[in-house]
Design an enzyme around this catalytic site. Structure first.
Site, short mmCIF file in Angstrom:
data_model
loop_
_atom_site.label_atom_id
_atom_site.label_comp_id
_atom_site.label_asym_id
_atom_site.label_seq_id
_atom_site.Cartn_x
_atom_site.Cartn_y
_atom_site.Cartn_z
N GLU A 1 -0.68 3.12 1.35
CA GLU A 1 -1.38 1.89 1.75
C GLU A 1 -2.39 2.13 2.87
O GLU A 1 -2.67 1.24 3.66
CB GLU A 1 -0.38 0.81 2.19
N GLU A 2 -2.91 3.34 2.93
CA GLU A 2 -3.81 3.67 4.05
C GLU A 2 -5.21 4.04 3.60
O GLU A 2 -6.17 3.83 4.33
CB GLU A 2 -3.22 4.84 4.85
N GLU B 1 14.06 5.12 6.39
CA GLU B 1 12.83 5.63 5.80
C GLU B 1 12.56 7.07 6.26
O GLU B 1 12.19 7.93 5.48
CB GLU B 1 11.67 4.73 6.21
N TRP C 1 -4.25 -6.58 4.47
CA TRP C 1 -3.40 -5.49 3.95
C TRP C 1 -4.26 -4.54 3.15
O TRP C 1 -5.38 -4.90 2.78
CB TRP C 1 -2.28 -6.07 3.07
N ASP D 1 -3.97 3.76 -1.77
CA ASP D 1 -2.99 4.72 -2.26
C ASP D 1 -1.57 4.24 -2.00
O ASP D 1 -1.36 3.17 -1.41
CB ASP D 1 -3.23 6.09 -1.61
#
Ligand SMILES: *[C@@H]1O[C@H](CO)[C@@H](O)[C@H](O)[C@H]1NC(C)=O
Ligand SMILES: *[C@@H]1O[C@H](CO)[C@@H](O)[C@H](O)[C@H]1NC(C)=O
Ligand SMILES: *[C@@H]1O[C@H](CO)[C@@H](O)[C@H](O)[C@H]1NC(C)=O
Ligand SMILES: *[C@@H]1O[C@H](CO)[C@@H](O)[C@H](O)[C@H]1NC(C)=O
Ligand SMILES: *[C@@H]1O[C@H](CO)[C@@H](O)[C@H](O)[C@H]1NC(C)=O
Ligand SMILES: *[C@@H]1O[C@H](CO)[C@@H](O)[C@H](O)[C@H]1NC(C)=O
Ligand SMILES: *[C@@H]1O[C@H](CO)[C@@H](O)[C@H](O)[C@H]1NC(C)=O
Ligand SMILES: *[C@@H]1O[C@H](CO)[C@@H](O)[C@H](O)[C@H]1NC(C)=O
Ligand SMILES: *[C@@H]1O[C@H](CO)[C@@H](O)[C@H](O)[C@H]1NC(C)=O
Length: 618
Positions: free
Chosen positions: A208-209, A432, A146, A205
């Protein structure tokens, strides 16, 4: 049923011309917002354990990101999403929704436990474990690869809980004061110590990238230390670490500005090639909004010239790329907005929470202008003002000129809410994303953060248009001075399980940080894990083994690395595992042993080379 009627009217109006649409929208928007707000708040509570109707299995106090368990699976609790949601619930509680108090207390308990859960980012004893982005909804660690660590979570959690603590201290009840001091503060203190120690290290960030430094993360870290210091002083505890680090963080925050907008990600890994135009920055401005602040560029306040210029650049970046924005190319009408223009996740679509954030920033700004009943247009934000009021020039506006400009901003903000509502299905459900092609809902259903963003937007609008005080000040006036020279710095923290708040006694004990390096040639899609006989290494269960990082992998050296906290003064058995692209495991043909030094000791990196079978792509 009431809501259905409102949405039907909205949908019908979009068939008429622009002028009629604007007129009717202004009549019906407040009602539509109230209806959706009630639904959104209910929907947030439905996603919280143990009683939430949408999330069976989530334990007490766990705020689930979404009930969706596949395509995508969001049935986890993210520290960031949960903290932003809890901040909203605390603010609603402060407005008299006393029934929300058990949710706040359950959250506090769940977070006290989570702080002690060792995870792939680390353990509590060094603080590193606090940077873990997400957990299973039964408060156990998530072990797969992750984007970690993510350093905004502890800061956002501190902010939510500090707001609650300040309310507790203000009630005048002895039991409330004790709750603040004995239960809330120990959890907050771990988080603030984490920020003071790690703010100057890179991490992933909010999307999550990207590994590097994130504007959002830096800004919320600054806020947390400033208000944490104020709370600490009220509780008569030492705040020296927070007072020394907050100015350095604010100094660093200034370096993201490129003259036109705040670049969302800096200090990034090589190969990063985006514009840096990102909802990250708009979310920053609303997450650090202080109703008592001026239009301060250094704090990127919603009404500041920089934040307004940034908002225009951000919105304009979506005007031509989304089909549903085709009729908005005049730059004066609202547009559907997403995370960042280069986004490809689910093919890159607008998100409800980012579109609503545009409106919320402007509603927050209006609160700030209303405080002083004037508004200054500067060369920095002139283009923003001219896009919504073409004859605007640089200068300070008061009286009816002030009201005209402010109301243009209000109408512009409202039109973003109207876009979000136009693409909200009749049920009121907020997923989302919504499709860039046709506006239908996409990706995770019933996203908790989407609902929370609706509730905060509604509060901000109410505060912009009445004497409702949505959020309390966080005391930014005591932390708004930018030092002349930016310093790289860190204060080593101490971390203690918050036992009175619910952390298991004796948990989070002494650990030693160990780096494992292994030479292991892999093909693209094959990953190396570290397994072994401790919880950190998954107790020999390959599905629980620690994922490695190939960030320094090269043709010269096929390096996989692991940084793990292991129990001090213990003997650990371990080996490396290949996970094939089809999910199959290949194990080393040898087991290895490591003697971990005593508490406070240091270990030189462990250097190994893979011994065992080689994988092949399937
Ligand atoms: C969950 O339900 C139990 C049993 O009805 C109740 O005692 C508890 O207060 C509820 N929790 C919340 C947060 O409402
Ligand atoms: C926690 O939940 C995860 C995901 O559902 C599951 O795999 C794991 O076995 C659970 N752990 C415990 C201790 O219940
Ligand atoms: C650490 O702080 C210094 C000074 O502001 C800055 O130049 C540097 O980029 C920062 N690094 C990280 C990773 O935050
Ligand atoms: C309008 O938006 C586009 C991006 O879609 C941008 O290139 C252009 O500069 C904007 N025009 C004005 C006048 O702001
Ligand atoms: C844009 O407006 C035109 C004319 O009103 C209409 O025919 C068209 O469907 C609209 N396109 C979109 C994507 O909304
Ligand atoms: C809307 O667009 C999405 C892709 O963005 C597509 O999957 C979906 O089928 C479309 N729905 C309709 C009703 O056209
Ligand atoms: C390593 O130890 C584990 C646990 O005792 C065992 O299951 C495994 O077979 C061992 N592997 C080798 C190569 O000896
Ligand atoms: C390390 O563990 C051994 C026994 O396992 C014990 O005798 C010794 O005192 C421990 N040392 C420290 C520094 O804790
Ligand atoms: C790993 O590879 C590097 C570069 O080839 C080499 O210098 C190093 O000795 C290797 N380590 C081990 C343990 O084999």
């Amino acid at each position: 049923m009431r809501m259905r009627a409102f949405f039907a009217v909205l949908a019908a109006t979009s068939l008429h011309g622009a002028v009629a649409r604007l007129f009717i929208r202004q009549d019906y928007l407040p009602g539509a917002i109230e209806a959706e707000n009630t639904f959104a708040l209910r929907s947030v509570l439905n996603n919280i354990g143990p009683n939430g109707s949408q999330v069976p299995g989530a334990v007490t106090g766990v705020i689930v990101a979404s009930p969706s368990t596949e395509d995508p699976n969001y049935f986890f609790t993210w520290s960031r999403d949960a903290a932003l949601t809890m901040k909203m619930l605390v603010d609603e509680f402060l407005h008299g929704k006393t029934e929300l108090r058990p949710y706040i207390q359950d959250y506090l308990k769940a977070q006290a436990i989570l702080q002690t859960v060792s995870n792939p980012s680390g353990a509590l004893s060094s603080g590193r474990g606090l940077g873990e982005p997400k957990y299973y909804c039964n408060l156990t660690r998530y072990n797969d690869a992750w984007g970690r660590p993510q350093r905004d979570g502890p800061a956002l959690r501190a902010t939510a809980l500090i707001t609650y603590a300040r309310w507790l201290l203000a009630t005048g009840e002895g039991s409330d004061a004790n709750e603040a001091k004995e239960k809330v503060w120990p959890v907050v203190q771990n988080d603030l110590n984490y920020v003071a120690q790690y703010w100057n290290s890179t991490g992933f960030d909010l999307w999550e990238e990207v590994s590097g430094s994130s504007f959002f993360t830096t800004a919320v870290q600054h806020r947390a230390l400033v208000e944490g210091s104020a709370l600490g002083k009220e509780l008569d505890v030492s705040t020296a670490a927070y007072d020394s680090q907050a100015p350095n963080i604010l100094c660093f925050l200034q370096t993201y500005w490129n003259g036109q907008y705040a670049v969302a990600n800096i200090n990034t890994q090589s190969g990063f090639s985006r514009t840096g135009i990102d909802a990250n920055t708009v979310l920053t401005s609303i997450a650090t909004f202080d109703p008592e602040a001026s239009c301060d560029d250094a704090l990127f306040q919603p009404c500041s010239p920089r934040a307004l210029a940034n908002l225009k650049v951000y919105v304009d970046s979506f005007r031509t790329i989304y089909t549903i924005n085709r009729n908005t190319s005049s730059n004066s009408s609202a547009a559907a907005t997403g995370r960042y223009p280069e986004d490809v996740y689910f093919n890159g679509n607008p998100w409800y929470l980012t579109t609503l954030a545009v409106a919320e920033q402007l509603y927050d700004a209006i609160q700030q202008w209303n405080t002083v009943s004037t508004l200054t247009v500067s060369p920095v934000d002139l283009a923003f003002w001219q896009s919504i009021s073409p004859s605007t020039t640089v200068g300070t506006y008061s009286g009816s000129d002030f009201i005209a400009l402010r109301d243009a901003a209000l109408a512009y903000a409202d039109s973003f809410v109207a876009v979000a509502l136009k693409y909200t299905p009749p049920s009121g459900a907020l997923a989302e994303q919504y499709s860039r092609e046709n506006g239908t809902a996409l990706s995770a259903r019933d996203l908790t953060w989407s609902y929370a963003s609706f509730v905060t937007m509604r509060g901000a609008r109410l505060a912009a248009t009445s004497d409702y005080a949505q959020v309390p000040s966080w005391g930014s006036a005591s932390g708004n001075e930018v030092p002349a020279v930016c310093e790289a710095s860190s204060v080593q923290g101490t971390y203690t399980p918050a036992v009175d708040a619910g952390a298991p006694p004796g948990s989070g004990g002494c650990t030693v940080l160990v780096t494992f390096n292994v030479n292991a040639s892999t093909y693209y899609g094959e990953n190396i894990y570290l397994g072994g006989n401790t919880i950190e290494l998954g107790n020999w269960n390959p599905a629980e083994a620690l994922p490695g990082s190939a960030i320094a992998y090269s043709a010269e050296r096929p390096l996989w690395s692991f940084v793990v906290e292991l129990p001090a003064n213990s003997t650990v058995q371990y080996n490396y595992i290949r996970k094939e692209d089809n999910g199959e495991y290949l194990f080393e043909t040898t087991n290895r042993t490591l003697a971990v030094p005593p508490c406070g000791g240091n270990n030189a990196p462990v250097e190994d080379a893979w011994v065992g079978p080689v994988g092949t792509p399937s």
